[in-house]
Scaffold this motif. Structure first.
Motif, PDB file in Angstrom:
ATOM      1  N   GLN A  45       0.822  -1.221   0.000  1.00 52.54           N
ATOM      2  CA  GLN A  45       0.000   0.000   0.000  1.00 52.54           C
ATOM      3  C   GLN A  45       0.853   1.266   0.000  1.00 52.54           C
ATOM      4  N   CYS A  46       2.103   1.151   0.429  1.00 51.41           N
ATOM      5  CA  CYS A  46       2.965   2.333   0.548  1.00 51.41           C
ATOM      6  C   CYS A  46       3.315   2.858  -0.846  1.00 51.41           C
ATOM      7  N   VAL A  47       2.979   4.132  -1.117  1.00 51.77           N
ATOM      8  CA  VAL A  47       3.255   4.716  -2.432  1.00 51.77           C
ATOM      9  C   VAL A  47       4.529   5.569  -2.395  1.00 51.77           C
ATOM     10  N   ARG A  48       5.259   5.490  -1.282  1.00 57.04           N
ATOM     11  CA  ARG A  48       6.566   6.154  -1.121  1.00 57.04           C
ATOM     12  C   ARG A  48       6.480   7.670  -1.240  1.00 57.04           C
ATOM     13  N   CYS A  49       5.361   8.242  -0.765  1.00 54.54           N
ATOM     14  CA  CYS A  49       5.181   9.693  -0.884  1.00 54.54           C
ATOM     15  C   CYS A  49       6.054  10.470   0.096  1.00 54.54           C
ATOM     16  N   GLY A  50       6.415   9.858   1.213  1.00 48.66           N
ATOM     17  CA  GLY A  50       7.293  10.525   2.176  1.00 48.66           C
ATOM     18  C   GLY A  50       6.588  11.464   3.146  1.00 48.66           C
ATOM     19  N   LEU A  51       5.256  11.513   3.107  1.00 46.17           N
ATOM     20  CA  LEU A  51       4.543  12.426   4.015  1.00 46.17           C
ATOM     21  C   LEU A  51       4.745  12.047   5.486  1.00 46.17           C
ATOM     22  N   CYS A  52       5.087  10.794   5.705  1.00 48.75           N
ATOM     23  CA  CYS A  52       5.285  10.335   7.090  1.00 48.75           C
ATOM     24  C   CYS A  52       6.627  10.762   7.670  1.00 48.75           C
TER      25      CYS A  52
ATOM     26  N   PRO B  82       9.992   5.668   8.321  1.00 49.48           N
ATOM     27  CA  PRO B  82       8.998   4.633   8.000  1.00 49.48           C
ATOM     28  C   PRO B  82       9.114   4.107   6.574  1.00 49.48           C
ATOM     29  N   ARG B  83       9.311   5.027   5.613  1.00 50.64           N
ATOM     30  CA  ARG B  83       9.369   4.586   4.216  1.00 50.64           C
ATOM     31  C   ARG B  83      10.528   3.616   4.006  1.00 50.64           C
ATOM     32  N   GLY B  84      11.677   3.944   4.589  1.00 55.89           N
ATOM     33  CA  GLY B  84      12.848   3.078   4.470  1.00 55.89           C
ATOM     34  C   GLY B  84      12.611   1.743   5.164  1.00 55.89           C
ATOM     35  N   ARG B  85      11.988   1.794   6.334  1.00 56.92           N
ATOM     36  CA  ARG B  85      11.770   0.536   7.086  1.00 56.92           C
ATOM     37  C   ARG B  85      10.766  -0.365   6.353  1.00 56.92           C
ATOM     38  N   ILE B  86       9.764   0.258   5.748  1.00 56.05           N
ATOM     39  CA  ILE B  86       8.786  -0.547   4.986  1.00 56.05           C
ATOM     40  C   ILE B  86       9.500  -1.228   3.812  1.00 56.05           C
ATOM     41  N   ALA B  87      10.404  -0.487   3.156  1.00 58.21           N
ATOM     42  CA  ALA B  87      11.144  -1.065   2.024  1.00 58.21           C
ATOM     43  C   ALA B  87      12.015  -2.227   2.509  1.00 58.21           C
TER      44      ALA B  87
ATOM     45  N   CYS C 144      -0.453   8.812   7.318  1.00 55.37           N
ATOM     46  CA  CYS C 144      -0.289   8.178   6.004  1.00 55.37           C
ATOM     47  C   CYS C 144      -1.560   8.289   5.155  1.00 55.37           C
ATOM     48  N   PRO C 145      -1.485   8.947   3.988  1.00 55.29           N
ATOM     49  CA  PRO C 145      -2.694   9.090   3.158  1.00 55.29           C
ATOM     50  C   PRO C 145      -3.154   7.770   2.538  1.00 55.29           C
ATOM     51  N   SER C 146      -2.230   6.785   2.471  1.00 50.69           N
ATOM     52  CA  SER C 146      -2.609   5.491   1.890  1.00 50.69           C
ATOM     53  C   SER C 146      -3.113   4.514   2.941  1.00 50.69           C
ATOM     54  N   GLY C 147      -3.102   4.930   4.177  1.00 45.92           N
ATOM     55  CA  GLY C 147      -3.611   4.055   5.250  1.00 45.92           C
ATOM     56  C   GLY C 147      -2.717   2.861   5.532  1.00 45.92           C
TER      57      GLY C 147
HETATM   58  S1  SF4 Z   1       3.033   8.329   4.203  1.00 45.52           S
HETATM   59 FE1  SF4 Z   1       2.339   6.201   3.873  1.00 45.52          FE
HETATM   60  S2  SF4 Z   1       2.415   5.893   1.655  1.00 45.52           S
HETATM   61 FE2  SF4 Z   1       3.644   7.725   2.105  1.00 45.52          FE
HETATM   62  S3  SF4 Z   1       5.757   6.932   2.361  1.00 45.52           S
HETATM   63 FE3  SF4 Z   1       4.842   7.005   4.409  1.00 45.52          FE
HETATM   64  S4  SF4 Z   1       4.000   4.949   4.696  1.00 45.52           S
HETATM   65 FE4  SF4 Z   1       4.367   5.163   2.494  1.00 45.52          FE
END
Ligand code: SF4
Ligand code: SF4
Length: 452
Positions: free
Chosen positions: A23-30, A47-52, A86-89
């Protein structure tokens, strides 16, 4: 449950769900909300790096036990600030906990024997048995209040046994513990609005017994009957965050059964970390058809005490507490439970108390369970950052709603040499009710409370 260790990838059961990390679109808002990212500005510490990284392990491109991966899973505070924005939830917590579980299973054997024994005793026995917890707490209280503590420090015994950091983590034990008695306490304010099951907590009932007592007084004062069943126990948060999901489920079942037997209308909790775990029992039992429905029904009845008091409306007979208060938002209240307005409304309702916001009130203080032991450097950096933000608003009180935050903030304030009291919100309400004088002007001062 059987687990076959392999070098690469996650193994069943308890695998991070692909549907979540995809679900992560890598927007970086977090990124700006993540305490470890704002401290380091390193992509993998966000968070984005850890999800990757979790995705890479899941796809077999990265070793589960590689030092970099294990460090990032440990450095994350599980504060859930990323989830809240996170906008993507992306439900980040549902990725982190299974990842930690897998690391725990793959590395348990490598730990020194003493560390394994301490961990096994703490998780498997202490947090599972509240009578044993009280016995251990009574010994700790004796150690803390007699000359033993001084002797252990001055003789170098603690250093020799490598127990200094563990000892520093232990909170001061309460003079009197809050022992659930099974008693039903009737409301002191009119007809009962609800029967509340009071969650005494494992650490709360021995180290913050005064907060538990204040919670019962405030609930009864605000129109509730309160029951504290004897057969309740730890919520399981410590076990779940340590990757011990099976133990977490065992502890959860005990609380579900206790609540069902009690016949109470609502399950009230005064520790944000416990509340967020109790509200997520449904997820904990997702793969267990026999328990998932009961767990979800239970979680739907759980309320943080601030959320509950704000919803039912508090009794208006509040006396004055003069001074400035600032609010330290517990991560597991603000981010995991998304409760931000209710605590502030309660504070603002106390006559004489001026609520002054600090910068970054919802940024983690660095507490996060045993984070002080596992990540002492980052814990210290976040503690200093928090204390600087507190000191900048020059308050008499810091209000919070979680024991971990209270300990971390109070320790930071002591280190900074400042005289600022740290209180749970229900303690402030309890003091305001005790200060009420029916004949004084204070009774009408509610309207004069100020939001600065
Ligand atoms: S805000 Fe959500 S969708 Fe965007 S990078 Fe962070 S985890 Fe991914
Ligand atoms: S849970 Fe907190 S520390 Fe961990 S990645 Fe999300 S914002 Fe950062």
């Amino acid at each position: 449950m059987e687990f076959v260790e392999t070098k690469l990838g996650f193994q069943e059961p308890d695998v991070p769900p692909e549907s979540v990390f995809n679900q992560c679109v890598r927007c970086g808002l977090c990124l700006p909300t993540c305490p470890t990212y704002v401290e380091t500005l390193v992509e993998t510490s966000g968070p984005r790096g850890r999800i990757a990284l979790i995705k890479a392990v899941s796809e077999g491109r990265l070793d589960l036990t590689s030092p970099g991966f294990m460090h990032q899973m440990s450095e994350c505070l599980d504060c859930r600030a990323c989830e809240a924005v996170c906008p993507s939830g992306v439900a980040y917590g549902r990725l982190l906990e299974p990842a930690r579980t897998q690391i725990e299973r793959a590395t348990a054997e490598r730990r020194p024997l003493f560390a394994r024994l301490v961990r096994g005793f703490a998780l498997g026995m202490l947090f599972s048995n509240m009578a044993l917890m009280r016995f251990a707490a009574a010994l700790l209280r004796f150690y803390q209040r007699s000359g033993l503590r001084r002797f252990a420090h001055e003789s170098g015994l603690l250093r020799g046994l490598n127990l200094e950091s563990l000892e520093a983590l232990a909170p001061a034990m309460s003079r009197r513990f809050f022992v659930p008695s099974g008693e039903l306490r009737r409301t002191t304010h009119g007809v009962s609005k609800a029967t509340a099951f009071m969650h005494a907590g494992c650490v709360m009932h021995v180290a913050f017994a005064e907060v538990d007592e204040a919670t019962v007084r405030v609930l009864t004062r605000c129109g509730c009957d309160v029951v504290t069943p004897r057969d309740q126990g730890c919520c399981g948060a410590i076990a779940v965050h340590a990757g011990e999901m099976e133990l977490g489920r065992k502890l959860a079942k005990r609380n579900i059964e206790s609540f069902e037997r009690s016949g109470a209308d609502v399950y009230v909790v005064n520790a944000a970390g416990c509340g967020s775990t109790l509200k997520e029992y449904g997820h904990l039992f997702e793969a267990d058809t026999a328990w998932s429905e009961r767990a979800s029904a239970f979680s739907a009845k759980v309320r943080d005490v601030t959320e509950f008091l704000d919803a039912i409306g508090i009794a208006p007979e509040l006396g004055r507490i003069d001074g400035v208060v600032t609010y330290q938002e517990p991560c597991h209240l603000a981010h995991a439970q998304r409760i931000t307005a209710a605590p502030r409304r309660l504070l603002a309702s106390i006559p004489g108390l001026i609520l002054r916001e600090m910068d970054e009130s919802s940024l983690c203080c660095g507490s996060a369970g045993i984070y002080n032991v596992t990540q002492p450097e980052m814990a210290g950096r976040l503690q200093e950052r928090k204390v600087a933000n507190i000191v900048a608003v020059d308050p008499a009180f810091v209000a919070t709603a979680n024991p971990g935050c209270a300990l971390q903030v109070a320790a930071g304030i002591r280190k900074a040499g400042r005289a600022i009291e740290v209180k749970h919100i229900v303690e402030l309400l309890d003091e305001a009710y005790a200060a009420y004088k029916p004949t004084s002007r204070a009774s009408s001062a509610r309207a004069a409370s100020t939001l600065a």
